[in-house]
Design a protein around this motif. Structure first.
Motif, short mmCIF file in Angstrom:
data_model
loop_
_atom_site.label_atom_id
_atom_site.label_comp_id
_atom_site.label_asym_id
_atom_site.label_seq_id
_atom_site.Cartn_x
_atom_site.Cartn_y
_atom_site.Cartn_z
N ILE A 381 0.93 -1.13 -0.13
CA ILE A 381 0.09 0.01 0.14
C ILE A 381 0.90 1.30 -0.10
N CYS A 382 2.01 1.19 0.87
CA CYS A 382 2.99 2.42 0.91
C CYS A 382 3.50 2.65 -0.29
N GLU A 385 0.93 3.94 -2.83
CA GLU A 385 0.31 5.52 -2.39
C GLU A 385 1.53 6.50 -2.74
N HIS A 402 -3.69 10.62 0.11
CA HIS A 402 -2.56 9.81 -0.12
C HIS A 402 -1.51 9.90 0.86
N ILE A 405 -2.18 8.85 4.29
CA ILE A 405 -2.01 7.36 4.23
C ILE A 405 -0.74 6.86 4.38
N ALA A 406 0.06 7.29 3.29
CA ALA A 406 1.47 6.75 3.06
C ALA A 406 2.39 7.08 4.63
N TYR A 434 -5.86 2.90 8.38
CA TYR A 434 -5.40 3.42 7.07
C TYR A 434 -5.56 2.44 6.15
N ALA A 435 -5.11 1.33 6.29
CA ALA A 435 -5.13 0.23 5.33
C ALA A 435 -6.53 -0.02 4.95
N ALA A 438 -7.26 2.72 2.25
CA ALA A 438 -6.46 2.66 1.24
C ALA A 438 -7.35 1.84 0.26
N ILE A 441 -10.37 2.86 -1.36
CA ILE A 441 -10.16 3.81 -2.63
C ILE A 441 -9.65 2.94 -3.74
N TYR A 442 -8.88 1.94 -3.70
CA TYR A 442 -8.45 1.11 -4.78
C TYR A 442 -9.60 0.39 -5.21
#
Length: 456
Positions: A381-382, A385, A402, A405-406, A434-435, A438, A441-442
């Motif tokens: 994810i990082c 992002e 973003h 999140i990162a 946060y995960a 993310a 969003i994906y």
């Protein structure tokens, strides 16, 4: 059609989450005490207020326990723990409502919000902490409230939201010192926006003053801790964790110019303990901590951390953790490092689940059906992002969500790995909101792409 109509009815979704949670809680004992619970229970917040700081525990969770104890104590003296658990359960459920609102704002009221909120709301990795007398439940809920306030501020910058962010971050720092990274990111956030948005400057100056006040309070606490124990920090837990790592991997052998007396004490302790298992290492580390004052331990630890072997060990740990399942850490007590091992339902510890095979099977099936989030997913994810951030910056698009999140995923996971000796699934548990954000969003991005290609 029935599924779609159920998704549209958000009240039904929240009722289902509540039912799932109630069933889950019924499978567990009324409350669970772990190895750290007794320290939180026995910490005197009155003593802390009087200036006698506790070596390993910051004051917010003990204060919470003391307030509930004073209000609900009885002749048996333990009924207040039921109330503590009940409060954690209620706050946890409220945080789900806030999490739904976060997704609604970020995804612009997409149907994905319902689905991801439902998955988050019934996740054993989230609700499994609610009946344990530890900081994790409130830390997870606090993380959701923290994200919600940041999103509200981005939606409509306001001094009021800034005040609440600063108040909440102060409470979270003294709940778990690892939230210091959140504080640092918030200060950077206020500072960047100050130079980017001239129309916000008056608000941001006030926010920065508030953040500066929080920082002064933290520094004052650290100074008092330094006066009392000899090291400038919020808690000695980091020194203790470093000590366990050093003992566990014999890293003290790489330190040069050690005092001969200290070496002999260390050798005696290590020879008298079995270092082949984790319990023996923890016992040995405890004896090391008891043989030296905290300042000497900190100096020794700092010498070890400058060695090549320590750096190699931590780097290797970073890669080893890739397979650790964050959703399993509730089930296997404190031995989080081995949580990627697949256990049978009869191996779930009795201290956390009622002694009923049926209940244990229900809990175990629930756990296996739960979406698995491993450290490797956090790393992935990082990376995603960071790619999105670069792409958005080049196109001059808004990328604050973003960046958040990162930034938070990286800081939480790295401080967990570099700052602790084990139980990484537990120390990094606050990455989950946060995960899931993310992932939502994906999911929306992929669905929009599929629909667009289908229509074309």
């Amino acid at each position: 059609m029935q599924f779609n109509s159920m998704i549209k009815n958000k009240k039904m979704g929240f009722i289902m989450i509540a039912i799932f949670r109630i069933l889950f809680y019924l499978c567990l004992t009324p409350y669970t005490l772990s190895g750290d619970s007794s320290e939180y229970i026995n910490v005197s917040t009155f003593s802390i207020i009087c200036g006698n700081l506790h070596m390993r525990r910051t004051p917010v969770y003990p204060l919470f326990l003391d307030i509930v104890r004073v209000i609900f104590s009885d002749c048996r003296g333990q009924i207040y723990l039921y109330i503590v658990v009940l409060i954690q359960i209620i706050v946890s459920y409220i945080s789900v409502l806030f999490f739904y609102d976060i997704l609604n704002k970020v995804l612009k009221k997409s149907k994905i919000s319902y689905i991801v909120t439902f998955l988050y709301g019934i996740s054993p990795s989230v609700i499994g902490w609610d009946k344990i007398i530890l900081t994790e439940s409130l830390a997870l809920s606090g993380t959701v409230f923290f994200i919600w306030l940041l999103i509200k501020y981005l939606e409509k910058p306001s001094f009021v939201y800034g005040v609440w962010i600063n108040i909440l971050i102060a409470a979270l720092v003294f709940l778990r010192p690892t939230f210091l990274v959140n504080y640092c990111i918030v200060v950077v956030f206020w500072s960047i926006r100050y130079f980017m948005y001239s129309n916000e400057k008056r608000i941001l100056i006030k926010n920065l003053i508030g953040a500066f006040g929080v920082g002064l309070f933290v520094i004052g606490y650290c100074a008092k801790f330094n006066e009392q124990y000899g090291i400038f920090t919020l808690s000695a837990t980091k020194a203790q964790q470093d000590c366990i790592t050093i003992v566990q991997h014999s890293l003290w052998n790489d330190v040069k110019n050690l005092n001969e007396t200290d070496v002999n004490i260390l050798k005696t302790i290590l020879e008298n303990n079995s270092l082949d298992d984790e319990r023996g290492c923890i016992k040995a580390a405890g004896e090391v901590l008891g043989s030296f004052d905290l300042k000497e331990i900190a100096v020794f630890n700092n010498k070890v951390k400058k060695t090549r072997e320590y750096f190699k060990h931590k780097c290797w740990t970073f890669f080893l953790l890739a397979d650790i399942d964050l959703s399993n850490n509730v089930w296997y007590g404190t031995n989080i490092y081995t949580s990627n091992v697949l256990y049978n339902e009869d191996q779930i510890p009795l201290y956390s689940v009622h002694n009923s095979m049926t209940m244990r099977k229900v809990v175990n099936i629930w756990r296996r059906l739960n979406p698995t989030i491993r450290f490797i997913h956090i790393y992935l994810i990082c990376v995603i992002e960071l790619v999105i951030i670069v792409k958005n910056l080049l196109k001059r698009k808004d990328t604050w969500v973003h960046l958040g999140i990162a930034g938070f995923l990286l800081s939480i996971s790295l401080t967990s790995i570099w700052g602790t000796c084990g139980e990484w699934g537990r120390t990094a548990i606050c990455v989950l909101p946060y995960a899931y954000l993310a992932i939502a969003i994906y999911m929306q991005f992929l669905i929009e792409k599929i629909v667009k290609n289908y229509n074309s």
